[in-house]
Design an enzyme around this catalytic site. Sequence first.
Site, PDB file in Angstrom:
ATOM      1  N   HIS A 222      -0.075   4.535   0.365  1.00 15.88           N
ATOM      2  CA  HIS A 222      -0.559   5.924   1.101  1.00 15.88           C
ATOM      3  C   HIS A 222      -1.083   5.289   2.438  1.00 15.88           C
ATOM      4  O   HIS A 222      -1.026   3.926   2.818  1.00 15.88           O
ATOM      5  CB  HIS A 222      -2.166   6.316   0.101  1.00 15.88           C
ATOM      6  CG  HIS A 222      -3.092   5.292   0.182  1.00 15.88           C
ATOM      7  ND1 HIS A 222      -2.928   4.160  -0.568  1.00 15.88           N
ATOM      8  CD2 HIS A 222      -4.160   5.241   0.922  1.00 15.88           C
ATOM      9  CE1 HIS A 222      -4.355   3.511  -0.463  1.00 15.88           C
ATOM     10  NE2 HIS A 222      -4.780   3.903   0.404  1.00 15.88           N
TER      11      HIS A 222
ATOM     12  N   LYS B 237       0.806  -1.254   0.046  1.00 14.65           N
ATOM     13  CA  LYS B 237      -0.243   0.056  -0.028  1.00 14.65           C
ATOM     14  C   LYS B 237       0.997   1.282   0.022  1.00 14.65           C
ATOM     15  O   LYS B 237       1.631   1.226   0.760  1.00 14.65           O
ATOM     16  CB  LYS B 237      -0.704  -0.161   1.497  1.00 14.65           C
ATOM     17  CG  LYS B 237      -1.785   1.204   1.531  1.00 14.65           C
ATOM     18  CD  LYS B 237      -2.659   0.807   2.724  1.00 14.65           C
ATOM     19  CE  LYS B 237      -3.451   2.170   3.092  1.00 14.65           C
ATOM     20  NZ  LYS B 237      -4.705   1.849   4.065  1.00 14.65           N
TER      21      LYS B 237
END
Length: 214
Positions: free
Chosen positions: A103, A101
């Site tokens: 963010h 991921k």
Amino acid sequence: MDKNHFIEFVMQTGVLKLGEFTLKSGRQSPYFFNAGLFNTGAQLSTLANGYASAIAESGLDFDVLFGPAYKGIPLAATTSVALANNHQLDKPYAFNRKEAKDHGEGGNIVGHPLQGKVLIIDDVITAGTAIREAIDIIKANGAEPAGVVIALDRMEKGKTELSAIQEVERDYGIPVVSIISLNDIIDYLQTSEDEQNQSYLSAMQTYRQEYGIN
Ligand SMILES: O=P(O)(O)OC[C@H]1O[C@H](OP(=O)(O)OP(=O)(O)O)[C@H](O)[C@@H]1O
Ligand SMILES: O=C(O)c1cc(=O)[nH]c(=O)[nH]1
């Protein structure tokens, strides 16, 4: 729960199926263990109690439970609950994202950081690829593998004449604990009075002869 009751449980839930299946390794198998079909609260609770007992009985020393994505995720989460409820062992758990991921909190580990001795919890080991990937993730995070707990040891050859599990134990110096094995399933079918179960027996024995360690 003893081994035969566990086999009855996985057959009743449809998790253990007899038929024709293609495995991740490309092998054509007459049986398949689909842990994704433990899909109710009661089933997961029974399963997690089984894993927690196997961990407690093994006496394995560890700091964090790690469930590799995807099917290892609910196993790690529910087993940590069962360890706390049944064995007074409040251990942290973690799992990985298959895609990192970029963010928010970022990264690919969710839950507790992988630190110290990490116990891997997964459903099955066939050729050992998934477990080796999990060990790479643990090492990349600066932690060390403490052992592996699985529901089913398929007792299949790895890269050599040893089983995939024996190779993992040799290569990393860690124990692998399983609730049931292919031999337990064959023993169960041999004593079963169900004709359909009986009819799969020879396919299972042929498969064991081709890919099994004995
Ligand atoms: O020992 P191996 O030959 O690696 O095979 C066994 C692995 O294959 C399946 O996982 P898969 O990678 O298909 O992922 P999933 O949990 O997302 O279903 C299964 O859950 C085991 O982890
Ligand atoms: O080897 C596999 O891919 C495999 C075998 C099995 O019994 N269950 C599973 O989820 N994967």
